[in-house]
Every structure is written in structure tokens, then in C-alpha cells.
Design a protein around this motif. Structure first.
Motif, PDB file in Angstrom:
ATOM      1  N   ARG A 114       0.922  -1.252  -0.350  1.00  0.00           N
ATOM      2  CA  ARG A 114      -0.338   0.627   0.243  1.00  0.00           C
ATOM      3  C   ARG A 114       0.898   1.186  -0.127  1.00  0.00           C
ATOM      4  N   SER A 115       2.420   1.036   0.304  1.00  0.00           N
ATOM      5  CA  SER A 115       2.892   1.890   0.639  1.00  0.00           C
ATOM      6  C   SER A 115       4.437   2.195  -0.044  1.00  0.00           C
ATOM      7  N   HIS A 116       4.831   0.913  -0.030  1.00  0.00           N
ATOM      8  CA  HIS A 116       6.229   0.997  -0.373  1.00  0.00           C
ATOM      9  C   HIS A 116       6.634   1.797  -2.254  1.00  0.00           C
ATOM     10  N   ARG A 117       7.502   2.419  -1.940  1.00  0.00           N
ATOM     11  CA  ARG A 117       7.771   3.130  -3.116  1.00  0.00           C
ATOM     12  C   ARG A 117       9.727   2.309  -2.936  1.00  0.00           C
ATOM     13  N   LEU A 118       9.935   2.491  -4.564  1.00  0.00           N
ATOM     14  CA  LEU A 118      11.050   0.874  -5.317  1.00  0.00           C
ATOM     15  C   LEU A 118      11.648   2.657  -5.443  1.00  0.00           C
ATOM     16  N   SER A 137     -10.360  -1.635   2.867  1.00  0.00           N
ATOM     17  CA  SER A 137     -10.964  -0.538   2.350  1.00  0.00           C
ATOM     18  C   SER A 137     -11.148   0.301   1.125  1.00  0.00           C
ATOM     19  N   ASP A 138     -11.538   0.962   0.966  1.00  0.00           N
ATOM     20  CA  ASP A 138     -11.592   1.655  -0.957  1.00  0.00           C
ATOM     21  C   ASP A 138     -10.227   2.255  -0.405  1.00  0.00           C
ATOM     22  N   ASP A 139     -10.120   3.501   0.491  1.00  0.00           N
ATOM     23  CA  ASP A 139      -9.188   3.831   1.080  1.00  0.00           C
ATOM     24  C   ASP A 139      -7.654   2.832   0.584  1.00  0.00           C
ATOM     25  N   GLU A 140      -7.519   2.098   1.352  1.00  0.00           N
ATOM     26  CA  GLU A 140      -6.351   1.355   1.912  1.00  0.00           C
ATOM     27  C   GLU A 140      -6.780   1.088   0.149  1.00  0.00           C
ATOM     28  N   VAL A 141      -7.775   0.777  -0.929  1.00  0.00           N
ATOM     29  CA  VAL A 141      -7.586   0.470  -2.552  1.00  0.00           C
ATOM     30  C   VAL A 141      -6.796   1.609  -3.460  1.00  0.00           C
ATOM     31  N   ASP A 142      -7.120   2.661  -2.587  1.00  0.00           N
ATOM     32  CA  ASP A 142      -6.941   4.452  -2.996  1.00  0.00           C
ATOM     33  C   ASP A 142      -5.426   4.527  -3.088  1.00  0.00           C
ATOM     34  N   SER A 143      -4.729   3.825  -1.704  1.00  0.00           N
ATOM     35  CA  SER A 143      -2.910   4.472  -1.544  1.00  0.00           C
ATOM     36  C   SER A 143      -2.738   3.239  -2.352  1.00  0.00           C
ATOM     37  N   PHE A 144      -3.359   1.464  -2.742  1.00  0.00           N
ATOM     38  CA  PHE A 144      -2.323   0.841  -3.296  1.00  0.00           C
ATOM     39  C   PHE A 144      -2.638   1.423  -4.613  1.00  0.00           C
ATOM     40  N   PHE A 145      -2.898   1.229  -5.031  1.00  0.00           N
ATOM     41  CA  PHE A 145      -2.786   2.242  -6.685  1.00  0.00           C
ATOM     42  C   PHE A 145      -2.402   3.238  -7.260  1.00  0.00           C
ATOM     43  N   ARG A 146      -2.366   4.188  -6.116  1.00  0.00           N
ATOM     44  CA  ARG A 146      -1.005   4.895  -5.803  1.00  0.00           C
ATOM     45  C   ARG A 146      -0.148   4.989  -6.142  1.00  0.00           C
ATOM     46  N   THR A 147       0.511   3.844  -4.865  1.00  0.00           N
ATOM     47  CA  THR A 147       1.389   3.122  -4.872  1.00  0.00           C
ATOM     48  C   THR A 147       2.485   2.744  -6.286  1.00  0.00           C
ATOM     49  N   VAL A 148       1.277   1.919  -6.993  1.00  0.00           N
ATOM     50  CA  VAL A 148       1.794   1.434  -7.710  1.00  0.00           C
ATOM     51  C   VAL A 148       2.054   2.092  -9.064  1.00  0.00           C
ATOM     52  N   SER A 149       1.111   3.379  -9.270  1.00  0.00           N
ATOM     53  CA  SER A 149       1.800   4.199 -10.226  1.00  0.00           C
ATOM     54  C   SER A 149       2.419   4.792 -10.029  1.00  0.00           C
ATOM     55  N   ALA A 150       3.215   4.862  -8.614  1.00  0.00           N
ATOM     56  CA  ALA A 150       4.576   5.792  -8.391  1.00  0.00           C
ATOM     57  C   ALA A 150       5.595   4.971  -8.851  1.00  0.00           C
ATOM     58  N   ALA A 235      -9.535   3.544 -11.605  1.00  0.00           N
ATOM     59  CA  ALA A 235      -9.526   4.638 -12.554  1.00  0.00           C
ATOM     60  C   ALA A 235      -9.470   6.042 -11.892  1.00  0.00           C
ATOM     61  N   PRO A 236      -8.837   6.809 -12.227  1.00  0.00           N
ATOM     62  CA  PRO A 236      -8.976   6.668 -13.780  1.00  0.00           C
ATOM     63  C   PRO A 236      -7.292   6.429 -14.103  1.00  0.00           C
ATOM     64  N   THR A 237      -6.632   6.750 -13.100  1.00  0.00           N
ATOM     65  CA  THR A 237      -4.797   6.126 -13.650  1.00  0.00           C
ATOM     66  C   THR A 237      -4.997   4.803 -14.578  1.00  0.00           C
ATOM     67  N   PHE A 238      -5.969   3.640 -13.593  1.00  0.00           N
ATOM     68  CA  PHE A 238      -5.711   2.736 -14.872  1.00  0.00           C
ATOM     69  C   PHE A 238      -6.397   2.404 -15.022  1.00  0.00           C
ATOM     70  N   SER A 239      -6.963   2.144 -16.050  1.00  0.00           N
ATOM     71  CA  SER A 239      -7.663   1.705 -17.052  1.00  0.00           C
ATOM     72  C   SER A 239      -7.847   0.841 -17.581  1.00  0.00           C
ATOM     73  N   ARG A 265      -3.922  -0.567 -17.782  1.00  0.00           N
ATOM     74  CA  ARG A 265      -3.137  -0.349 -18.617  1.00  0.00           C
ATOM     75  C   ARG A 265      -2.603   1.075 -17.422  1.00  0.00           C
ATOM     76  N   HIS A 266      -1.462   1.766 -17.228  1.00  0.00           N
ATOM     77  CA  HIS A 266      -1.096   2.569 -16.604  1.00  0.00           C
ATOM     78  C   HIS A 266      -1.246   4.134 -17.308  1.00  0.00           C
ATOM     79  N   ASN A 267      -2.042   5.051 -17.098  1.00  0.00           N
ATOM     80  CA  ASN A 267      -2.267   5.736 -17.684  1.00  0.00           C
ATOM     81  C   ASN A 267      -1.501   7.661 -16.860  1.00  0.00           C
TER      82      ASN A 267
END
Ligand code: SAM
Length: 270
Positions: A114-118, A137-150, A235-239, A265-267
Motif C-alpha cells: 500500500r505504501s512501498h516506493r521502489l 477498505s476503499d481508502d486502502e485500495v486508493d493507497s495501493f493504486f497510488r503506490t503502484v502508479s508511482a 480509474a482514472p489512473t488505470f484503465s 494500462r497505467h495512464n
């Protein structure tokens, strides 16, 4: 060794005990980590073939891959043998110890997905076999997608694999497996409760060398996600580029498919 692990289900389902704390304490990811493959009895080659097919279809030029919640490294290890530069991330020291011993060619890092940055951005990220369901929770899912995006390059490929609990929702069954050292009898009962999959696992493990045996009770609590959840929460970071119902990559069918496997796909973030 702890022989029983049970949390109050209502406290977990209500969010008073985070699902990640449940995952941190499970016997299967701690004392039983070295028996993980025997206990889960998965066809890792079939699962890796599905990942490879998706990569060939959607991002064939990829070279780097991160395996989120990599466990004992059963996907990471095989994927590194397919030529990828692989990093596995997991919160369980016991699972990571098994993975490092088995697959020295991969990097295995202790971290929370949920938080680990490479320190680099990967071409591909995978989260396999219901590991995503430990996001409580939805908040944790949001943190997950933000971290994957980074951690992913723009245009990178994310593969999320979860059970389709619309089909696989209640079961009681027994399995028996053995390797050269241990025989394992496992009684499993699963049901759905307030949007969560609740499982009770009774292990009877016998050491074939000494004839000593042990009985353990382990628990599984995982949040249920639907295809709609996996589309809207990303969405919208991943489609969504494709949704599949099993490792044969057949099209996803809500009322029949055993799994929900989503390729995203990572947008670009504007
Ligand atoms: C069901 S196992 C699957 C392991 C592996 N993906 C596989 O398919 O064999 C779930 C794994 O996710 C890990 N895990 C759970 N929550 C995590 C989190 N927030 N960050 C990192 N790892 C986590 C657990 O320690 C466990 O190894």
C-alpha cells in the motif's frame, strides 16, 4: 509454535482490526510458510503462462516486473527464469525467507504494497491469487493504486488476480498432500459474511521422518471485490485493457468464471 490463530471476525469485518494485521499474523504466512506450496497446491506454471500471454499481447517489450505480495516467490521465481528482472515485495519475513532461499536471482524486499516506493519504475506489476483482497477498505485500495502508479512506468501493465466470489462463495472440502518430508491433511470451510470471504483451515501435519504430528487451526478473512469495483476503484489512473475469467484467459463471465483477472494500462497522470 502457535497452533491456533483465530481473530474475532466481526472486529475485522467492521475494520476495528485491519485486514493487513490479520495477514501479518496468519499461521500460513508465518510458522507454516515453508509448507505454503504443499498447503495451497496451486499450478504455478499455468498461472505464469497466463501472465506471459498477457505480457506478449499487451506489453511485449517489458523487461522489469514487480510481484506485490509475492509470498514464497512462486510467480517471481518462474518469471525471472523467463527473462524478467524481478522484484518481489511482501510483509511477511517468513515468506520472504523461503523466497530468497529458493530464488536467489530475484530481489525480495520487505514492504507493504500500500505504501512501498521502489527506487525505479517497473514495466509490469502483478498481484496474484487473492492477495489484493487483503486491502480492507476503499481508502486502502486508493493507497495501493497510488503506490503502484508511482512504481510503474507510464503505459506500464498491471495484472490483478482475485477469486470471483460471485461463484466461489461457500465450500467445505478436504485435501491431502504430501512431499518427501511431510504429509498434510487439510479441512477447509469457507463462507461469505458481510462482503468478506471467511475461511477456517484445520491442518493435520505429519513429519514422515520422525512420525511426529501436529494439528493447527488457521483463519482466512478477505474482502470481496467485483469486476465493477476493480474497474471504478482503479480509474482514472488505470484503465482496463482486458478482463479474464481464469488462467486460460477466457473472457470474464460474472456468473460462471472462477476468477477475475484484470489487465490494466497505467495512464499518464495529467
Ligand atoms: C495469498 S498469499 C499469496 C502469495 C503469492 N502472491 C502467491 O500467489 O503465492 C498473500 C501474500 O500477501 C502478503 N501480504 C498481505 N498483505 C500485504 C501487504 N499490505 N503488503 C505486502 N504483502 C502483503 C502476505 O504476507 C502473503 O505472503
Amino acid at each position: 509454535m502457535r497452533q491456533q490463530y483465530i481473530l474475532p471476525v466481526d472486529s475485522v469485518v467492521a475494520g476495528r482490526i485491519p485486514l493487513v494485521d490479520h495477514a501479518r499474523r496468519k499461521l500460513l504466512y508465518n510458522e507454516l510458510a515453508s509448507l505454503f506450496d504443499l498447503a495451497v497446491h496451486r499450478d504455478s506454471h499455468r498461472e505464469v503462462d497466463a501472465i506471459m500471454s498477457l505480457v506478449q499481447r499487451l506489453r511485449p517489450e517489458s523487461k522489469t516486473l514487480i510481484d506485490l505480495g509475492c509470498g514464497v516467490g512462486r510467480h517471481a521465481g518462474l518469471l525471472s527464469r523467463c527473462g524478467f528482472n524481478v522484484t518481489g515485495i511482501d510483509i511477511s519475513p517468513a515468506m520472504l525467507a523461503v523466497a530468497r532461499k529458493r530464488y536467489p536471482a530475484c530481489a525480495f524486499l520487505a514492504g507493504d504494497f500500500r505504501s512501498h516506493r521502489l527506487q525505479y519504475q517497473s514495466d509490469i506489476a502483478i498481484i496474484m491469487w487473492t492477495t489484493f483482497n487483503y486491502l480492507g477498505s476503499d481508502d486502502e485500495v486508493d493507497s495501493f493504486f497510488r503506490t503502484v502508479s508511482a512504481n510503474l512506468v507510464e503505459d506500464g501493465l498491471l495484472i490483478v488476480d482475485v477469486a470471483n466470489y460471485a461463484v466461489k462463495n461457500t465450500a467445505t472440502y478436504e485435501r491431502h498432500h504430501a512431499n518427501v518430508r511431510y504429509s498434510l491433511n487439510l479441512q477447509i470451510s469457507k463462507s461469505l459474511y458481510h462482503g468478506h470471504n471467511i475461511g477456517l483451515y484445520r491442518y493435520h501435519i505429519r513429519d514422515l521422518a520422525t512420525d511426529n504430528s501436529i494439528d493447527c487451526i488457521d483463519q482466512e478473512i478477505a474482502r470481496v471485490y467485483s469486476m465493477e469495483d476493480l474497474t471504478t476503484l482503479a480509474a482514472p489512473t488505470f484503465s482496463v485493457k482486458g478482463a479474464f475469467g481464469d488462467y486460460d484467459l477466457s473472457a470474464f463471465d460474472r456468473s460462471r468464471s472462477p476468477r477475475i483477472i484484470v489487465a490494466y494500462r497505467h495512464n499518464a497522470i495529467k
